[in-house]
Design a protein around this motif. Sequence first.
Motif, mmCIF file in Angstrom:
data_model
loop_
_atom_site.group_PDB
_atom_site.id
_atom_site.type_symbol
_atom_site.label_atom_id
_atom_site.label_comp_id
_atom_site.label_asym_id
_atom_site.label_seq_id
_atom_site.Cartn_x
_atom_site.Cartn_y
_atom_site.Cartn_z
ATOM 1 N N ILE A 71 -11.072 -72.508 -72.081
ATOM 2 C CA ILE A 71 -11.346 -73.949 -71.966
ATOM 3 C C ILE A 71 -12.769 -74.335 -71.579
ATOM 4 N N GLY A 72 -13.282 -75.538 -72.062
ATOM 5 C CA GLY A 72 -14.461 -75.991 -71.534
ATOM 6 C C GLY A 72 -14.553 -77.361 -71.592
ATOM 7 N N ARG A 73 -14.031 -77.957 -72.652
ATOM 8 C CA ARG A 73 -14.079 -79.409 -72.477
ATOM 9 C C ARG A 73 -12.810 -79.955 -72.011
ATOM 10 N N TRP A 108 -8.956 -81.990 -78.021
ATOM 11 C CA TRP A 108 -9.860 -81.220 -78.105
ATOM 12 C C TRP A 108 -9.522 -79.600 -78.282
ATOM 13 N N VAL A 109 -8.046 -79.578 -78.385
ATOM 14 C CA VAL A 109 -7.387 -78.494 -78.571
ATOM 15 C C VAL A 109 -7.101 -78.181 -79.923
ATOM 16 N N ALA A 110 -7.647 -77.224 -80.730
ATOM 17 C CA ALA A 110 -7.439 -76.706 -82.066
ATOM 18 C C ALA A 110 -6.187 -75.837 -82.142
ATOM 19 N N VAL A 125 -3.935 -69.059 -74.002
ATOM 20 C CA VAL A 125 -5.145 -68.888 -74.797
ATOM 21 C C VAL A 125 -5.514 -70.019 -75.630
ATOM 22 N N VAL A 126 -6.600 -70.781 -75.219
ATOM 23 C CA VAL A 126 -6.810 -72.113 -75.867
ATOM 24 C C VAL A 126 -8.206 -71.957 -76.983
ATOM 25 N N PHE A 150 -11.610 -86.338 -84.499
ATOM 26 C CA PHE A 150 -10.413 -86.120 -83.576
ATOM 27 C C PHE A 150 -10.455 -86.851 -82.354
ATOM 28 N N GLN A 151 -11.539 -87.660 -81.858
ATOM 29 C CA GLN A 151 -11.442 -88.288 -80.529
ATOM 30 C C GLN A 151 -12.445 -89.488 -80.507
ATOM 31 N N ARG A 152 -11.983 -90.466 -80.217
ATOM 32 C CA ARG A 152 -13.082 -91.771 -79.986
ATOM 33 C C ARG A 152 -14.009 -91.197 -78.829
ATOM 34 N N LEU A 153 -15.486 -91.635 -78.870
ATOM 35 C CA LEU A 153 -16.194 -91.135 -77.855
ATOM 36 C C LEU A 153 -16.069 -91.962 -76.648
ATOM 37 N N THR A 154 -15.916 -91.706 -75.488
ATOM 38 C CA THR A 154 -15.778 -92.246 -74.266
ATOM 39 C C THR A 154 -17.060 -92.296 -73.389
ATOM 40 N N SER A 155 -17.286 -93.109 -72.317
ATOM 41 C CA SER A 155 -18.214 -92.995 -71.440
ATOM 42 C C SER A 155 -18.442 -91.544 -70.505
#
Length: 280
Positions: A71-73, A108-110, A125-126, A150-155
């Motif tokens: 994990i990172g994000r 964020w998880v593929a 394991v991610v 895959f995701q809207r950008l947030t602040s």
Amino acid sequence: MRTSAKNRRRSDATRRSETTSAVAGNWLRRVLIPLAILVGCAGTALGVREAYAYALATERLALWNVQIHGIGRTSEDALIRLGGLTLGTNLLALDTESLERALESHPWVARATVRRDFPHRLDIVVTERVAVALLSLGELYIVDASGEPFQRLTSEERIDVPLITGIDRKLFVDKRSDFAEAIRPAIALILAYNASPASQDARLSEVVVRANGLSALTEKGEQIDFQPTGFAKPLERLVAVRLALRTRGLVGQVIRLNNRARGNWVTVTPATLGTRISMR
């Protein structure tokens, strides 16, 4: 003679008795032995069921440790909540496939792989998605290497990747196959540029999708025009053109690598002159 006949009768009776015994023995082997095996198996199956029921209930297989790798994000707490994991849950009773699907619902998880490590640990394991670009569709979306927003950008997100513009939101909403076709060249250009020595001179800041090709804008203010396919050779020429401009004390404002008639020709508009230069 009488004695002989009598003996023969006794001999025949003996053979009949032996035959009857053999038949009875065969019947016992064919019927009673398999029956005994079935009875034994039924008892074993019953024992297995009872043991499995016990294993599902015992605290000796309780979940006390969750290890999450890769994990990172994302965060451990977010994934544990998403998976509905609770310490003390019976480890054997966990449905690992359902848990994997739940974790993969995170933007964020593929991919997620879950493995029980008896008696008390769960290993996860991610594989996270890698942000390749931001896509402007009225709002900004994070895009991976497949071109999937895959995701809207947030602040809260800190993403330093090129911006893709020039794609109509209506195409994304109504015609996903056409959208995928439109964004694919832009993603390919970004990946090719980042892997090229050209990226050492100037990073990409934006890729504009046009009807006849792509325009890449760099952090130095260059506009580099490409055809929509085949980026390796044009990027090699770009490195050579920049070097040639530097030797003349010039900076390219517009560098056109999209000459269809003469693929090895490059047209440059220097930032300081405003006139075009054609180079090979």
